[in-house]
Design an enzyme around this catalytic site. Structure first.
Site, PDB file in Angstrom:
ATOM      1  N   GLY A 109       0.801  -1.221   0.000  1.00 17.76           N
ATOM      2  CA  GLY A 109       0.000   0.000   0.000  1.00 17.76           C
ATOM      3  C   GLY A 109       0.830   1.266   0.000  1.00 17.76           C
ATOM      4  N   SER A 110       2.120   1.169   0.331  1.00 14.25           N
ATOM      5  CA  SER A 110       2.991   2.344   0.296  1.00 14.25           C
ATOM      6  C   SER A 110       3.837   2.398  -0.973  1.00 14.25           C
ATOM      7  CB  SER A 110       3.908   2.366   1.523  1.00 14.25           C
ATOM      8  OG  SER A 110       3.147   2.607   2.680  1.00 14.25           O
TER       9      SER A 110
ATOM     10  N   HIS B 273      -0.044  -9.957 -26.232  1.00 10.49           N
ATOM     11  CA  HIS B 273       1.071 -10.745 -26.742  1.00 10.49           C
ATOM     12  C   HIS B 273       1.263 -12.038 -25.951  1.00 10.49           C
ATOM     13  CE1 HIS B 273       2.197  -7.456 -29.462  1.00 10.49           C
ATOM     14  NE2 HIS B 273       1.688  -6.705 -28.495  1.00 10.49           N
TER      15      HIS B 273
ATOM     16  N   GLU C 152      -7.115  -7.167  -0.389  1.00 13.81           N
ATOM     17  CA  GLU C 152      -7.024  -6.744   1.019  1.00 13.81           C
ATOM     18  C   GLU C 152      -8.364  -6.328   1.622  1.00 13.81           C
ATOM     19  OE1 GLU C 152      -3.262  -4.738   2.236  1.00 13.81           O
ATOM     20  OE2 GLU C 152      -3.004  -4.532   0.075  1.00 13.81           O
TER      21      GLU C 152
ATOM     22  N   LYS D   5       4.613 -10.395   9.130  1.00 10.72           N
ATOM     23  CA  LYS D   5       5.546  -9.430   9.734  1.00 10.72           C
ATOM     24  C   LYS D   5       5.998  -9.919  11.111  1.00 10.72           C
ATOM     25  CE  LYS D   5       4.131  -5.377   7.099  1.00 10.72           C
ATOM     26  NZ  LYS D   5       3.565  -4.037   6.999  1.00 10.72           N
TER      27      LYS D   5
ATOM     28  N   THR E 252       8.567  -0.786   7.847  1.00 12.59           N
ATOM     29  CA  THR E 252       8.629  -1.909   6.909  1.00 12.59           C
ATOM     30  C   THR E 252      10.084  -2.246   6.601  1.00 12.59           C
ATOM     31  OG1 THR E 252       6.475  -1.372   6.050  1.00 12.59           O
ATOM     32  CG2 THR E 252       7.898  -2.639   4.596  1.00 12.59           C
TER      33      THR E 252
ATOM     34  N   SER F 100       6.778   4.694   3.563  1.00  8.34           N
ATOM     35  CA  SER F 100       6.232   3.629   4.400  1.00  8.34           C
ATOM     36  C   SER F 100       5.215   4.257   5.340  1.00  8.34           C
ATOM     37  CB  SER F 100       7.344   2.951   5.209  1.00  8.34           C
ATOM     38  OG  SER F 100       6.768   2.091   6.174  1.00  8.34           O
TER      39      SER F 100
ATOM     40  N   SER G 286       3.679   3.009   7.944  1.00 10.69           N
ATOM     41  CA  SER G 286       4.023   2.764   9.357  1.00 10.69           C
ATOM     42  C   SER G 286       5.406   3.285   9.699  1.00 10.69           C
ATOM     43  CB  SER G 286       3.984   1.260   9.640  1.00 10.69           C
ATOM     44  OG  SER G 286       4.975   0.605   8.845  1.00 10.69           O
TER      45      SER G 286
ATOM     46  N   ARG H  48      -3.087   1.190   2.856  1.00 10.00           N
ATOM     47  CA  ARG H  48      -3.714   1.308   1.529  1.00 10.00           C
ATOM     48  C   ARG H  48      -4.821   2.341   1.502  1.00 10.00           C
ATOM     49  NH1 ARG H  48      -5.563  -2.997   4.247  1.00 10.00           N
ATOM     50  NH2 ARG H  48      -7.794  -3.450   4.317  1.00 10.00           N
TER      51      ARG H  48
HETATM   52  O1  PA5 Z   1      -1.753  -2.806   2.620  1.00 10.96           O
HETATM   53  C1  PA5 Z   1      -0.946  -3.111   3.508  1.00 10.96           C
HETATM   54  O2  PA5 Z   1      -1.217  -3.098   4.715  1.00 10.96           O
HETATM   55  C2  PA5 Z   1       0.437  -3.501   3.104  1.00 10.96           C
HETATM   56  O3  PA5 Z   1       0.528  -3.688   1.730  1.00 10.96           O
HETATM   57  C3  PA5 Z   1       1.443  -2.445   3.610  1.00 10.96           C
HETATM   58  O4  PA5 Z   1       1.287  -1.239   2.924  1.00 10.96           O
HETATM   59  C4  PA5 Z   1       2.864  -3.004   3.446  1.00 10.96           C
HETATM   60  O5  PA5 Z   1       2.996  -4.165   4.239  1.00 10.96           O
HETATM   61  C5  PA5 Z   1       3.918  -1.999   3.834  1.00 10.96           C
HETATM   62  O6  PA5 Z   1       3.666  -1.430   5.090  1.00 10.96           O
HETATM   63  P1  PA5 Z   1       3.831   0.151   5.223  1.00 10.96           P
HETATM   64  O7  PA5 Z   1       2.829   0.714   4.262  1.00 10.96           O
HETATM   65  O8  PA5 Z   1       3.532   0.461   6.636  1.00 10.96           O
HETATM   66  O9  PA5 Z   1       5.234   0.457   4.836  1.00 10.96           O
END
Ligand code: PA5
Length: 358
Positions: A57-58, A253, A237, A347, A105, A100, A102, A152
């Site tokens: 998500g980041s 292709h 997710e 994690k 990561t 990130s 959080s 996300r």
């Molecule tokens: O959607 C999510 O929770 C994950 O894809 C996180 O984005 C990913 O694990 C990375 O964590 P962060 O966005 O805190 O760096």
């Protein structure tokens, strides 16, 4: 869950994912303003390569950025999802943006530490954690945002902050009017797809209903390829649902050759074609021929069109619509759209094994 009983959504959605989705337009506006306030030393205006470090998500904000600015930004934009940046990531001509939500990561922190050893120009984008601490210790310019959500669900920040940063370093134009237009277009569409609008008049609910028990395969071309990727990850997710994505013209292709077998997959697959009247003219032709192919092969497919004038509005309107679809599919799947227990488990297990080497 009955999609026409929205007062019951809270029984599954206890953390209010629907509010976070609803806030995407405001996130984008706030992020653009925040990025314009960032002070950067002069070397940041002589960048020769932009590298975005991030995961999940980041990272998607970086991929969206790549697609949006490809025709405008005179230097390459690369997204690195992993521990080790490629060998070309070195020296003060390389702007490395560690993203990130959080700030904790491990892949992103490892890649940033490795890049710092190569003398790059760093920027950190985060809400806190180890990344914010590292930025403070090392004097790394920090785009710090406060927004309480899953990573996300903060896409308005992670994408628009990067776009704002590229403007601040002089690599892209001033996107203020495009950000405003995109927010307006999203808000207008939102009024027609919010929970209180019944399925009979709500295209996002209706689509989610058609996707129950199906395998969504999302197609996008050019600047909408990353939007297709975003739809796929939101199905994973939010809806806890299998999904894939493909890019046009590349899929012409290879992927089109394998539409028939296994037959069970062909019957389950539901292709979502994310189109725009801003797509390359030959891509527009390819979309039409793709629809023809699906009709011939008996594959169910549906087209969704980006809205607004600017490419940014087309991207964000489709992202926002897809976020709602993934939410309604979560309701139909009887799952809470917010937690991602498998990611948390991974994690935790990795942390038990020990810290990643910097
Ligand atoms: O959607 C999510 O929770 C994950 O894809 C996180 O984005 C990913 O694990 C990375 O964590 P962060 O966005 O805190 O760096």
């Amino acid at each position: 869950m009955d999609l026409d009983a929205p007062t019951r959504f809270g029984e599954l959605d206890s953390d209010g994912m629907i509010e976070r989705i609803g806030e995407l337009p405001q996130q984008c506006l706030a992020a653009w303003t925040l990025a314009q306030e960032l002070e950067l030393p002069p070397p940041y205006r002589a960048v020769q390569h932009v590298v975005v470090l991030g995961m999940g998500g980041s990272a998607i904000g970086g991929t969206l950025l790549q697609g949006l600015v490809a025709g405008e930004c005179a230097v390459p934009v690369t997204v690195v999802r992993g521990y080790v940046p490629p060998a070309f990531v070195h020296g003060p001509g390389c702007l490395v943006v560690a993203c990130s939500y959080s700030g904790n990561t491990e892949e992103t922190l490892s890649a940033l530490n490795a890049a710092l050893e190569q003398g790059v120009l760093p920027v950190a984008v985060t809400t806190g954690g180890a990344l914010a601490s590292l930025a403070q210790e090392r004097g790394i310019p920090l785009l710090h945002f406060d927004y309480s959500s899953q990573p996300r669900a903060a896409l308005g920040y992670s994408f628009t902050l990067l776009l704002g940063l590229l403007h601040r370093v002089g690599l892209v134009r001033d996107y203020s009017t495009h950000v405003e237009e995109a927010a307006r277009v999203m808000t207008q569409w939102q009024a027609r797809i919010e929970p209180q609008v019944p399925t009979a008049r709500n295209a996002a609910k209706a689509l989610a209903g058609r996707l129950v028990g199906r395998l969504p395969v999302v197609y996008g071309a050019g600047f909408l390829a990353a939007v297709a990727n975003r739809w796929k990850t939101q199905f994973n997710e939010n809806s806890k649902h299998w999904a894939f994505f493909e890019q046009l013209p590349e899929l012409h292709h290879n992927a089109v050759v394998g539409l028939g077998i296994p037959r069970s997959v062909r019957e389950q697959a539901f292709v979502l074609m994310l189109r725009s009247d801003l797509d390359h003219p030959r891509v527009q032709v390819r979309w039409d021929v793709t629809q023809e192919l699906f009709s011939r092969e008996g594959v169910e497919a549906e087209t969704l069109e980006g809205r607004g004038e600017s490419p940014l509005a087309h991207m964000l309107s489709l992202i926002h619509f897809g976020d709602y679809v993934s939410y309604y599919l979560a309701m139909r799947n009887s799952v809470d759209p917010t937690p991602v227990e498998t990611i948390a488990f991974l994690k935790k297990r990795l942390a038990e094994v020990g810290p990643a080497e910097a």
